[in-house]
Write an enzyme that holds these catalytic residues in place. Structure first.
Site, PDB file in Angstrom:
ATOM      1  N   HIS A 129       2.795  -6.763   2.225  1.00 24.86           N
ATOM      2  CA  HIS A 129       2.924  -5.373   1.790  1.00 24.86           C
ATOM      3  C   HIS A 129       1.721  -4.585   2.297  1.00 24.86           C
ATOM      4  O   HIS A 129       0.613  -4.710   1.780  1.00 24.86           O
ATOM      5  CB  HIS A 129       2.992  -5.326   0.261  1.00 24.86           C
ATOM      6  CG  HIS A 129       3.471  -4.013  -0.279  1.00 24.86           C
ATOM      7  ND1 HIS A 129       3.493  -2.861   0.476  1.00 24.86           N
ATOM      8  CD2 HIS A 129       3.919  -3.649  -1.519  1.00 24.86           C
ATOM      9  CE1 HIS A 129       3.962  -1.868  -0.264  1.00 24.86           C
ATOM     10  NE2 HIS A 129       4.218  -2.318  -1.468  1.00 24.86           N
ATOM     11  N   CYS A 187       3.115   3.504  -1.659  1.00 25.96           N
ATOM     12  CA  CYS A 187       3.806   2.616  -0.716  1.00 25.96           C
ATOM     13  C   CYS A 187       4.910   3.311   0.075  1.00 25.96           C
ATOM     14  O   CYS A 187       5.540   2.684   0.928  1.00 25.96           O
ATOM     15  CB  CYS A 187       4.395   1.429  -1.465  1.00 25.96           C
ATOM     16  SG  CYS A 187       3.254   0.696  -2.653  1.00 25.96           S
ATOM     17  N   HIS A 245      12.734  -2.436   0.343  1.00 25.29           N
ATOM     18  CA  HIS A 245      11.302  -2.420   0.054  1.00 25.29           C
ATOM     19  C   HIS A 245      10.848  -3.854  -0.203  1.00 25.29           C
ATOM     20  O   HIS A 245       9.823  -4.289   0.312  1.00 25.29           O
ATOM     21  CB  HIS A 245      11.024  -1.525  -1.157  1.00 25.29           C
ATOM     22  CG  HIS A 245       9.587  -1.265  -1.405  1.00 25.29           C
ATOM     23  ND1 HIS A 245       8.756  -0.706  -0.460  1.00 25.29           N
ATOM     24  CD2 HIS A 245       8.811  -1.484  -2.500  1.00 25.29           C
ATOM     25  CE1 HIS A 245       7.537  -0.587  -0.959  1.00 25.29           C
ATOM     26  NE2 HIS A 245       7.536  -1.057  -2.190  1.00 25.29           N
TER      27      HIS A 245
END
Length: 639
Positions: free
Chosen positions: A476, A282, A438
């Site tokens: 995401h 990620c 995040h």
């Protein structure tokens, strides 16, 4: 002098729409924008979604083919535009979430009185006939099979997906329809659109760029973290034989994780410079950004394209994350809203960073940013959207669970804060910076990431540090997540509104926040109140990265100090035509007259076209030669 990596262009596509000209950002705060800006973004979305068409000098509704007055028509479909963007209930354009195919094992047993009998085509017989199969010819290419014992079979079944929320590209937008996609995986289709959008957002023709830069002074760092996992890529490569189909000649090659960079080089730019990707779960975008800014700061490259493209809305990928307990499913959403008495899950509010939550929401996105050294930015008259101060990467050390967070992100954030303070001062860090977290929307993330921010804010004497989380809106997107964060941050400096964590009613009780200000609503800060943003990324496996990004105002101040007022005044004059070209491109996209850049079999070079000498290589179409002169950096170690 160390070159400053200046952001001069960006583009892409995510659930909020097209990134260039800040349209993706504008969708997030559309109801708070000036009327003209909001209307432009409605038009951009409507065109993207196939709801608006320009032809014969007029606007048309392509559904009923009737001419429309632009603004009244856009307001009439405003609800449709909003409903078809951002996180929402999973649509069926990629697969049918209500009918996911799967197999069940079963055993058919023969009885004492009756064996198992069936007829099939001879060509469909197994290559190795089982010992207990009795075959007899039935004519016309058929064969009768008799089995006196048992037969293991797989029955075809369907199931409903437990997860039905996702950050999908805008409804009706299909990147493969925009060029000759030739069975390209979706991530590469998005790459072609996103990279083309970024290049054309420059407001400077690419050939003009090449007049200033030699071919080997350009680098492209782009990729995905999970590779191309739909059927046209690695997904089909692994599934084909089990489905009774053939593996295609493209699936393996197009499945590689660095293929977005390869496509940009081969079909968008014809790039001969440095290329590659850094796969880091990620945090992939920030890893690529780090590589790019190091090229610029080291002086080996003058212009860099950094990006990622991730298309993870694949049943098997969603199944994997759900099995890990990472994705929020419909049952968990209903449980979260039990006090509201909802009869159906609120898919719009699936991602709830730092609130009471139950998992993250997958999204698809392709984001690309163009950076160059400060001198080239002035020479080109390029738009200055900001600059990248630094990017820090650290691992977690020893771990128990490979997917759990660890110590590395404390280090990256601490370094990024120190680097930010070194430029804008300690008071600047305390009062004129904010955090793009995040913020995945998982219970573990809300505790661990908030502890990092709160601990370091306290260490630096920050009393009320603003924190937001973009996954609230777009989900995401894995490799592209921090690209989404960066592009949205550029919009904040243009319009002065930080998008809030609007899916959360209150911050969860276990979140650390004594020195933090979690923005639960859109927050107007003005266009010059924030000198820096810290963009944070936490990837599976211990891939932590934090970027310190400086505002356009701070960047211009630094350029003037280095190059002088006359140089920046000359830049401003050149920039006028660049801004006009950017506006022209934006309008052409709305009117569907801009073409995606895809140059298949275009000016293909072989060695015979190159002019090669011991000191340089001359490439057709390039103003500057590629120097091959080299001075060893190990001069003190050799005679």
């Amino acid at each position: 002098m160390t070159a400053l990596p200046v952001i001069i262009g960006f583009g892409g596509i995510n659930p909020a729409g097209r990134s260039s000209s800040h349209h993706g950002y504008r969708r997030l705060v559309m109801d708070q924008l000036a009327a003209q800006d909001a209307m432009q973004t409605r038009a951009s979305l409507a065109s993207l979604m196939g709801l608006l068409q320009w032809r014969e000098g007029r606007w048309f509704n392509p559904i009923d083919n009737k001419a429309v007055e632009l603004e009244p028509y856009l307001m009439s479909i405003d609800a449709q535009l909003k409903h078809g963007t951002l996180i929402r209930k999973l649509e069926n354009n990629l697969f049918d979430p209500a009918r996911l195919p799967y197999h069940k094992k079963a055993v058919l047993n023969a009885s004492d009185a009756s064996p198992i009998r069936f007829r099939m085509r001879r060509q469909h017989l197994p290559d190795r006939i089982p010992m207990d199969w009795l075959l007899s010819d039935a004519g016309n290419g058929l064969v009768d099979v008799e089995i006196p014992t048992s037969l293991e079979i797989m029955t075809e079944n369907t199931r409903k997906s437990a997860v039905n929320s996702a950050g999908q590209l805008p409804s009706g937008f299909d990147p493969r329809a925009l060029y000759q996609s030739r069975n390209h995986p979706r991530g590469l289709q998005m790459t072609v659109f996103g990279a083309s959008d970024a290049i054309q957002s420059l407001g400077v023709d690419w050939q003009t760029v090449l007049q200033h830069v030699s071919a080997d002074q350009i680098s492209v760092y782009a990729g995905s973290s999970m590779s191309q996992l739909d059927y046209d890529g690695n997904g089909g490569l692994l599934q084909a034989r089990l489905l009774g189909k053939k593996v295609s000649s493209k699936q393996l090659a197009l499945g590689f994780a660095e293929m977005p960079a390869d496509f940009i080089n081969a079909y968008v730019l014809g790039n001969l410079g440095t290329t590659g990707t850094n796969a880091a779960a990620c945090a992939t975008f920030l890893y690529n950004l780090r590589q790019g800014i190091r090229d610029i700061r080291n002086g080996t490259h003058r212009l860099v394209i950094v990006g990622t493209a991730e298309a993870p809305l694949v049943p098997e990928v969603m199944d994997g994350y759900h099995t890990m307990g990472a994705l929020v499913d419909d049952a968990a959403l209903l449980a979260l809203d039990a006090d509201k008495g909802l009869s159906a899950p609120d898919h719009r509010r699936a991602c709830r960073p730092f609130g009471n939550n139950a998992g993250f929401t997958l999204g698809e996105s392709a984001q690309f940013v163009i950076l160059c050294d400060d001198k080239l930015a002035l020479e080109l008259g390029a738009n200055i959207y900001g600059s990248v101060n630094d990017v820090f990467v650290n691992a977690d050390g020893y771990k128990k669970s490979i997917s759990s967070p660890g110590a590395g992100n404390y280090i990256t954030m601490a370094k990024a804060m120190a680097a930010t303070a070194a430029v804008i001062g300690e008071q600047g860090l305390q009062q004129r910076s904010y955090v793009q977290a995040h913020g995945t929307g998982t219970p573990q993330n809300r505790v661990t990431e908030s502890h990092i921010f709160n601990t370091l804010a306290q260490t630096w004497g920050i009393k009320n540090w603003p924190v937001t989380a973009l996954k609230t809106y777009v989900g995401h997107s894995l490799a592209s997540a921090s690209g989404d964060q960066l592009v949205a941050s550029l919009g904040v400096w243009q319009y002065g509104i930080i998008p809030g964590i609007t899916t959360v009613d209150k911050v969860a009780d276990d979140v650390h926040g004594s020195h933090l200000n979690f923005l639960l609503n859109h927050t107007e800060v003005g266009t010059d109140a924030m000198d820096a943003v810290l963009i944070n990324a936490k990837g599976f496996g211990g891939n932590n990265a934090t970027a310190s990004v400086l505002s356009p105002q701070q960047t211009r101040k630094m350029l003037e100090k280095r190059h002088g007022k006359s140089a920046t005044a000359a830049w401003a004059e050149r920039n006028e035509s660049v801004k006009q070209k950017i506006a022209d491109y934006d309008e052409s996209v709305r009117r569907n007259t801009a073409e995606v850049i895809y140059r298949f079999d275009h000016n293909v070079l072989g060695g015979e076209e190159l002019g090669i000498s011991r000191d340089a290589i001359k490439v057709p179409g390039h103003t500057h030669e590629i120097s091959t002169r080299h001075q060893s950096p190990y001069g003190d170690m050799i005679d």
